[in-house]
Write an enzyme that holds these catalytic residues in place. Structure first.
Site, short mmCIF file in Angstrom:
data_model
loop_
_atom_site.label_atom_id
_atom_site.label_comp_id
_atom_site.label_asym_id
_atom_site.label_seq_id
_atom_site.Cartn_x
_atom_site.Cartn_y
_atom_site.Cartn_z
N HIS A 143 -14.02 38.82 7.12
CA HIS A 143 -14.83 38.65 8.33
C HIS A 143 -15.18 40.06 8.81
O HIS A 143 -14.35 40.96 8.72
CB HIS A 143 -14.04 38.00 9.47
CG HIS A 143 -13.51 36.63 9.21
ND1 HIS A 143 -12.33 36.39 8.56
CD2 HIS A 143 -14.00 35.41 9.57
CE1 HIS A 143 -12.12 35.09 8.51
NE2 HIS A 143 -13.11 34.47 9.11
N GLU A 273 -18.43 25.83 5.55
CA GLU A 273 -17.03 25.48 5.30
C GLU A 273 -16.58 24.38 6.25
O GLU A 273 -16.35 24.63 7.43
CB GLU A 273 -16.15 26.74 5.48
CG GLU A 273 -14.70 26.48 5.14
CD GLU A 273 -13.83 27.73 5.23
OE1 GLU A 273 -14.33 28.83 4.92
OE2 GLU A 273 -12.67 27.59 5.62
N GLU A 309 -12.12 23.83 1.67
CA GLU A 309 -10.76 24.36 1.84
C GLU A 309 -9.78 23.19 1.81
O GLU A 309 -9.93 22.22 2.55
CB GLU A 309 -10.65 25.13 3.16
CG GLU A 309 -9.23 25.64 3.39
CD GLU A 309 -9.13 26.72 4.45
OE1 GLU A 309 -10.07 27.53 4.58
OE2 GLU A 309 -8.09 26.76 5.14
N ASP A 337 -11.72 27.40 -0.88
CA ASP A 337 -10.73 28.19 -0.17
C ASP A 337 -9.39 27.57 -0.57
O ASP A 337 -8.99 26.51 -0.06
CB ASP A 337 -10.96 28.18 1.35
CG ASP A 337 -11.79 29.37 1.79
OD1 ASP A 337 -12.33 30.08 0.91
OD2 ASP A 337 -11.90 29.62 3.01
N ASP A 348 -3.28 23.52 10.35
CA ASP A 348 -3.76 24.32 9.24
C ASP A 348 -2.73 25.41 8.92
O ASP A 348 -2.79 26.51 9.45
CB ASP A 348 -5.09 24.95 9.71
CG ASP A 348 -5.93 25.49 8.57
OD1 ASP A 348 -5.58 25.21 7.42
OD2 ASP A 348 -6.93 26.16 8.85
N ASP A 380 -7.36 31.62 0.90
CA ASP A 380 -7.31 31.57 2.36
C ASP A 380 -5.91 31.07 2.73
O ASP A 380 -5.72 29.96 3.23
CB ASP A 380 -8.41 30.63 2.89
CG ASP A 380 -8.67 30.87 4.37
OD1 ASP A 380 -7.88 31.60 4.98
OD2 ASP A 380 -9.66 30.32 4.90
C1 XUL Z 1 -10.17 28.84 9.26
C2 XUL Z 1 -10.76 29.31 7.98
C3 XUL Z 1 -11.56 30.55 8.07
C4 XUL Z 1 -12.76 30.56 7.20
C5 XUL Z 1 -13.63 31.77 7.38
O1 XUL Z 1 -9.47 27.66 9.17
O2 XUL Z 1 -10.58 28.71 6.97
O3 XUL Z 1 -10.72 31.62 7.76
O4 XUL Z 1 -12.42 30.48 5.86
O5 XUL Z 1 -14.00 32.00 8.68
CO CO Z 2 -11.21 29.02 4.96
#
Ligand code: XUL
Ligand code: CO
Length: 477
Positions: A143, A273, A309, A337, A348, A380
């Site tokens: 980021h 995402e 993810e 992810d 999470d 991630d």
């Molecule tokens: C949050 C998440 C973030 C995104 C990118 O749950 O997964 O880190 O991957 O902003």
């Molecule tokens: Co993510």
């Protein structure tokens, strides 16, 4: 005497098992007299004692070696590294503090000086590239605000970012590049009601400016994808929210991103995402199907793919396999992810994948998709709060990479054996007929089908063979 010998034996065992990785001396931030403490210009080793990680095979006891991931080995016609395209997430690996809502940070990385300065950001960037090189991956994700500090103004934030990105570009060399970049539109209080979906037009404009810059730097670094994760693009209450207007704003925002990407000649894939909630009670990109429908409604389907993810998948009440398959069947599988949640925890937790069955299902989707390039697998995932050694960063990534590599090897067994795909094919064989072909071609109307139903009488319905399917799946794990 006997106790003494046992103690000696235990100590020896400890040295054998953990000797390579215990108490590593590394760039101590407090030692300002040494070159290491000398801000961003220091070019020594951050992880002394950690070798370049190599493949040693399943029987090795070395925690700093791959047991299943053998980068150049061919599986199903492609090198493992080309199936996986692994990436290190900067935010977890280099900005994760171990803090949680109940407790202070626990990570005390020796290179950190406790500041959020540009000099510290640069030193951290050097640590990032040493880590990536030693781990033997070619990609990283970031980021904007993880890699460079916010300034007093947007211009100052952009200047900070430019300075750190210039160094990152240098350190990347010719081989390493971002798998994806993104803008952090959730930490700063200005984004408390969202960025693109904030009711404040000033916030919408600020978010647009931040994304514009983040796309530019991702492009400059050769990033292959750009991600939109809408952590605060959603609502806490529908009573004070104009959902229709917010969704329209989000679509306009994404359209503008597409236009800008094209204007500057950036060819990376844009990725949405999905996540159902956390931090917002309801996030608009709830899951793969919701996101696909949003993209279709606003005519954005050809411009975006999805970054699935696994932990987000389970939060939305689906398996990761379901989300990957939903994305794949819509032609939207762009990136993974790679992480997992905890079956007993409802949020999470961003853990590294260790479940071989889960990894096999994930890789099954990716193989059916023919790979995910220009996407890949971004870890991630973060260390547990209680894992506090520098070497744990390596061990966690090695474990995650080996788990997915093992998944890929298992999929190869599934494909080569053929029994499971065969079982699935047989379940639908009644459609491999004249009538089935007419139905699948959209040429069987209800009157025709009614005639068939009367002619055939009560159909015989065979077993689903679920337990056999499970047995065949288990046999490759
Ligand atoms: C949050 C998440 C973030 C995104 C990118 O749950 O997964 O880190 O991957 O902003
Ligand atoms: Co993510």
């Amino acid at each position: 005497m006997k106790a003494g010998r046992i103690l000696l034996l235990l100590l020896c065992l400890n040295v054998v098992t953990f000797g390579v990785i215990a108490d590593l001396p590394t760039c101590p931030a407090s030692d300002l007299g040494s070159g290491c403490g000398d801000s961003d210009e220091w070019e020594g080793e951050f992880f002394p004692g950690i070798p370049k990680i190599k493949y040693e095979g399943p029987s090795t006891k070395n925690p700093l070696a791959f047991k299943w991931y053998n980068a150049d080995e061919e599986i199903l016609g492609k090198k493992m590294k080309d199936w996986m395209r692994f990436s290190v997430a900067f935010w977890h690996t280099f900005r994760g503090t171990g803090g949680d809502p109940f407790g202070a940070p626990t990570k005390n990385w020796p290179w950190e000086d406790g500041t959020n300065s540009v000099a510290m950001a640069k030193r951290r960037m050097r640590a990032n590239f040493e880590f990536i090189n030693k781990l033997g991956v070619d990609r990283w994700c970031f980021h904007d605000r993880d890699i460079a500090p916010d300034g007093e103004t947007l211009e100052e934030s952009n200047k900070n970012l430019d300075e750190v990105v210039a160094l990152a570009k240098d350190l990347q060399g010719t081989k390493i590049r971002p798998l994806w970049g993104t803008a952090q539109l959730f930490l700063h209080p200005r984004y408390m009601h969202g960025g693109a979906t904030s009711p404040e037009v000033g916030v919408y404009a600020y978010a647009a400016a931040q994304v514009k810059k983040a796309i530019e730097v991702t492009h400059y670094l050769g990033g292959e994808n750009y991600v939109f994760w809408g952590g605060r693009e959603g609502y806490q209450s529908l009573l004070n929210t104009d959902m229709g207007r917010e969704l329209d704003h989000l679509a306009r925002f994404l359209e503008a991103a597409v236009a800008y990407k094209k204007k500057i000649g950036y060819n990376g894939t844009l990725l949405i995402e999905p996540k159902p909630q956390e931090p917002t009670k309801h996030q608009y990109d709830w899951d793969a199907a919701t996101s696909a429908n949003f993209l279709r409604k606003y005519g954005l389907i050809g411009e975006f793919k999805l970054n699935i993810e696994c932990n987000h998948a389970t939060l939305s009440g689906h398996s990761c396999y379901h989300e990957l398959e939903t994305a794949r069947l819509n032609g939207l599988l762009g990136n993974v992810d790679a992480n997992t949640g905890d079956p007993q925890t409802g949020w999470d937790t961003d853990q590294f994948l260790t479940d071989i069955a889960e990894a096999t299902l994930v890789m099954h989707s990716v193989v059916k998709n023919g790979g995910i390039a220009p996407g890949g697998f971004n870890f991630d995932a973060k260390l547990r709060r209680e894992s506090t050694d520098v070497e744990d960063l390596f061990i966690a990534h090695i474990g995650g990479m080996d788990t997915l590599a093992r998944g890929l090897r298992n999929v190869a067994k599934l494909v080569e054996d053929g029994s499971l795909p065969d079982l699935v094919r047989k379940r639908y064989k009644s459609f491999d007929t004249e009538v089935g072909a007419l139905i699948e071609a959209g040429k069987a109307d209800f009157e025709y089908l009614e005639k068939k139903a009367i002619e055939w009488g009560e159909p015989t319905v065979p077993s689903a063979k679920q337990e056999l399917a499970e047995m065949l799946f288990q046999s490759v794990l």
